[in-house]
Design an enzyme around this catalytic site. Sequence first.
Site, PDB file in Angstrom:
ATOM      1  N   VAL A 191      -1.401   0.913  12.771  1.00 28.24           N
ATOM      2  CA  VAL A 191      -1.602   2.144  12.008  1.00 28.24           C
ATOM      3  C   VAL A 191      -2.948   2.093  11.288  1.00 28.24           C
ATOM      4  O   VAL A 191      -3.653   3.090  11.178  1.00 28.24           O
ATOM      5  CB  VAL A 191      -0.446   2.334  10.994  1.00 28.24           C
ATOM      6  CG1 VAL A 191      -0.686   3.543  10.097  1.00 28.24           C
ATOM      7  CG2 VAL A 191       0.895   2.460  11.716  1.00 28.24           C
TER       8      VAL A 191
ATOM      9  N   GLY B 178       0.828  -1.211   0.000  1.00 27.32           N
ATOM     10  CA  GLY B 178       0.000   0.000   0.000  1.00 27.32           C
ATOM     11  C   GLY B 178       0.855   1.250   0.000  1.00 27.32           C
ATOM     12  O   GLY B 178       2.090   1.186  -0.009  1.00 27.32           O
TER      13      GLY B 178
ATOM     14  N   ASP C  20      -1.110  12.740  14.523  1.00 21.85           N
ATOM     15  CA  ASP C  20      -1.895  13.852  15.083  1.00 21.85           C
ATOM     16  C   ASP C  20      -0.987  14.745  15.940  1.00 21.85           C
ATOM     17  O   ASP C  20      -1.069  15.966  15.898  1.00 21.85           O
ATOM     18  CB  ASP C  20      -3.043  13.304  15.950  1.00 21.85           C
ATOM     19  CG  ASP C  20      -3.852  12.254  15.215  1.00 21.85           C
ATOM     20  OD1 ASP C  20      -4.611  12.616  14.320  1.00 21.85           O
ATOM     21  OD2 ASP C  20      -3.690  11.055  15.527  1.00 21.85           O
TER      22      ASP C  20
ATOM     23  N   ASN D 282      -6.654   1.859  10.213  1.00 25.86           N
ATOM     24  CA  ASN D 282      -7.847   2.359  10.919  1.00 25.86           C
ATOM     25  C   ASN D 282      -9.025   1.395  10.910  1.00 25.86           C
ATOM     26  O   ASN D 282      -9.152   0.620   9.975  1.00 25.86           O
ATOM     27  CB  ASN D 282      -8.281   3.674  10.267  1.00 25.86           C
ATOM     28  CG  ASN D 282      -7.402   4.804  10.740  1.00 25.86           C
ATOM     29  OD1 ASN D 282      -7.097   4.901  11.919  1.00 25.86           O
ATOM     30  ND2 ASN D 282      -6.987   5.658   9.808  1.00 25.86           N
TER      31      ASN D 282
ATOM     32  N   HIS E  12      -7.737   7.850  17.674  1.00 28.52           N
ATOM     33  CA  HIS E  12      -7.238   8.415  16.411  1.00 28.52           C
ATOM     34  C   HIS E  12      -8.428   8.560  15.471  1.00 28.52           C
ATOM     35  O   HIS E  12      -8.740   7.679  14.677  1.00 28.52           O
ATOM     36  CB  HIS E  12      -6.156   7.535  15.775  1.00 28.52           C
ATOM     37  CG  HIS E  12      -5.840   7.991  14.381  1.00 28.52           C
ATOM     38  ND1 HIS E  12      -5.213   9.175  14.119  1.00 28.52           N
ATOM     39  CD2 HIS E  12      -6.137   7.459  13.177  1.00 28.52           C
ATOM     40  CE1 HIS E  12      -5.122   9.345  12.805  1.00 28.52           C
ATOM     41  NE2 HIS E  12      -5.679   8.315  12.217  1.00 28.52           N
TER      42      HIS E  12
HETATM   43  P1  NAI Z   1      -3.587   1.440   1.031  1.00 31.21           P
HETATM   44  O1  NAI Z   1      -4.981   1.075   0.639  1.00 31.21           O
HETATM   45  O2  NAI Z   1      -2.703   2.140   0.054  1.00 31.21           O
HETATM   46  O3  NAI Z   1      -2.815   0.118   1.489  1.00 31.21           O
HETATM   47  C1  NAI Z   1      -3.357  -0.825   2.338  1.00 31.21           C
HETATM   48  C2  NAI Z   1      -2.732  -2.150   1.984  1.00 31.21           C
HETATM   49  O4  NAI Z   1      -3.154  -3.115   2.945  1.00 31.21           O
HETATM   50  C3  NAI Z   1      -3.163  -2.684   0.604  1.00 31.21           C
HETATM   51  O5  NAI Z   1      -2.003  -2.977  -0.170  1.00 31.21           O
HETATM   52  C4  NAI Z   1      -3.949  -3.954   0.951  1.00 31.21           C
HETATM   53  O6  NAI Z   1      -3.765  -4.976  -0.023  1.00 31.21           O
HETATM   54  C5  NAI Z   1      -3.321  -4.330   2.289  1.00 31.21           C
HETATM   55  N1  NAI Z   1      -4.135  -5.243   3.103  1.00 31.21           N
HETATM   56  C6  NAI Z   1      -5.482  -5.283   3.246  1.00 31.21           C
HETATM   57  N2  NAI Z   1      -5.852  -6.304   4.033  1.00 31.21           N
HETATM   58  C7  NAI Z   1      -4.706  -6.907   4.429  1.00 31.21           C
HETATM   59  C8  NAI Z   1      -4.434  -8.038   5.237  1.00 31.21           C
HETATM   60  N3  NAI Z   1      -5.417  -8.758   5.790  1.00 31.21           N
HETATM   61  N4  NAI Z   1      -3.140  -8.396   5.419  1.00 31.21           N
HETATM   62  C9  NAI Z   1      -2.153  -7.702   4.838  1.00 31.21           C
HETATM   63  N5  NAI Z   1      -2.352  -6.635   4.044  1.00 31.21           N
HETATM   64  C10 NAI Z   1      -3.603  -6.235   3.852  1.00 31.21           C
HETATM   65  O7  NAI Z   1      -3.736   2.256   2.379  1.00 31.21           O
HETATM   66  P2  NAI Z   1      -2.654   3.205   3.094  1.00 31.21           P
HETATM   67  O8  NAI Z   1      -2.800   4.594   2.584  1.00 31.21           O
HETATM   68  O9  NAI Z   1      -1.318   2.555   3.030  1.00 31.21           O
HETATM   69  O10 NAI Z   1      -3.216   3.220   4.583  1.00 31.21           O
HETATM   70  C11 NAI Z   1      -3.228   2.058   5.384  1.00 31.21           C
HETATM   71  C12 NAI Z   1      -4.051   2.271   6.633  1.00 31.21           C
HETATM   72  O11 NAI Z   1      -3.475   3.266   7.453  1.00 31.21           O
HETATM   73  C13 NAI Z   1      -5.487   2.723   6.389  1.00 31.21           C
HETATM   74  O12 NAI Z   1      -6.336   2.003   7.262  1.00 31.21           O
HETATM   75  C14 NAI Z   1      -5.466   4.179   6.795  1.00 31.21           C
HETATM   76  O13 NAI Z   1      -6.735   4.625   7.197  1.00 31.21           O
HETATM   77  C15 NAI Z   1      -4.499   4.129   7.940  1.00 31.21           C
HETATM   78  N6  NAI Z   1      -3.907   5.412   8.327  1.00 31.21           N
HETATM   79  C16 NAI Z   1      -3.708   5.625   9.682  1.00 31.21           C
HETATM   80  C17 NAI Z   1      -3.122   6.781  10.137  1.00 31.21           C
HETATM   81  C18 NAI Z   1      -2.920   7.020  11.607  1.00 31.21           C
HETATM   82  O14 NAI Z   1      -2.518   8.138  11.949  1.00 31.21           O
HETATM   83  N7  NAI Z   1      -3.156   6.073  12.502  1.00 31.21           N
HETATM   84  C19 NAI Z   1      -2.701   7.835   9.186  1.00 31.21           C
HETATM   85  C20 NAI Z   1      -2.910   7.509   7.800  1.00 31.21           C
HETATM   86  C21 NAI Z   1      -3.500   6.323   7.405  1.00 31.21           C
END
Ligand code: NAI
Length: 325
Positions: free
Chosen positions: A127, A12, A157, A129, A185
């Site tokens: 990380v 991702g 944040d 959500n 968060h």
């Molecule tokens: P993204 O959609 O680009 O990547 C997520 C990846 O997780 C995808 O490649 C998907 O195939 C993979 N995935 C899904 N289910 C899975 C599983 N069971 N096992 C392994 N991999 C799996 O999303 P991005 O932008 O990388 O964000 C990831 C997460 O981080 C989201 O939930 C987002 O909301 C969260 N986030 C949290 C923040 C925080 O401050 N806590 C800040 C920004 C994002």
Amino acid sequence: MTVKVTVTGAAGQIGYALLFRIASGQLLGADTPVSLSLLEITPALKAAEGTAMELDDCAFPLLQGIEITDDPNVAFDGVNVALLVGARPRTAGMERGDLLSANGGIFGPQGRAINEHAADDVRVLVVGNPANTNALIARSHAPDVPADRFTAMTRLDHNRALSQLSAKLQVPVTEIRKMTIWGNHSPTMYPDLYHTEVGGKIAAEQVDGEWLRDTFIPTVAKRGAAIIEARGASSAASAANAAIDHVHTWVNGTAPGDWTSAAVVSDGSYGVPEGLISSFPVTSANGQWEIVQGLDIDAFSRERIDLSVRELLDERDAVQALGLI
Ligand code: NAI
């Protein structure tokens, strides 16, 4: 000794921003060799292989090996640092129950795999959500791992709050101490300036109340949405940076006279029900977080903290009702 770092959702956009920084030594320091395990769902394994090819092409001196798998039991075998980034995003029309169920299906099995296979010193940062509740789900499936090893990320944040305050007061971020994010968060998280110090004086006394309430808090809360609006994609590099900061501080400690923010298992401090994974002001020493004790909470802050903690309780009740914890 080589440290095994597992990144879920490795293909991702956060994964892409995170893996290179881990391999370059920014997570654990320039003296610590790392091996990477990339966990993805089956359809994304090919993309993860592409990222691994690029990692190879960096010829990072500290990188001892890369494993790519869709099996949590393999990915978490012997893991020292687990960064749980992959999650099921909320899609249009999706109810909260469906979102929590889908994430329960990810974080339950991952928690179990950590319980069965991780190294004794494993540290987990969630990380993906809804991060706090996903961490709660993972933790509840890992009864043999000390509860305080499960954390969720509010460092983004925290960093956003530092940067907004630094711009407002025209001071470098290095002059700001004791910033705190409380709660979940989510847009309800509460950035608290009543204990934050700038040049040794309380930040809330150096800004007007209207800016604090009507500009600062909403700007920090809605920053994620503002970035999607501007960039056409959600924050990835800054999220990866915050994950690096979180683990780096956990392992290396907070500076004397300062603290940071992390969502950790509550021990009942500040009226946050025991067992919830909620953001607090925390220090770290010897690889362990401690919740900062003894802060006076004014009425305004109390109301904001309670609101965010209420949301965490609702999420906990919902995952309990769904049998996910
Ligand atoms: P993204 O959609 O680009 O990547 C997520 C990846 O997780 C995808 O490649 C998907 O195939 C993979 N995935 C899904 N289910 C899975 C599983 N069971 N096992 C392994 N991999 C799996 O999303 P991005 O932008 O990388 O964000 C990831 C997460 O981080 C989201 O939930 C987002 O909301 C969260 N986030 C949290 C923040 C925080 O401050 N806590 C800040 C920004 C994002």
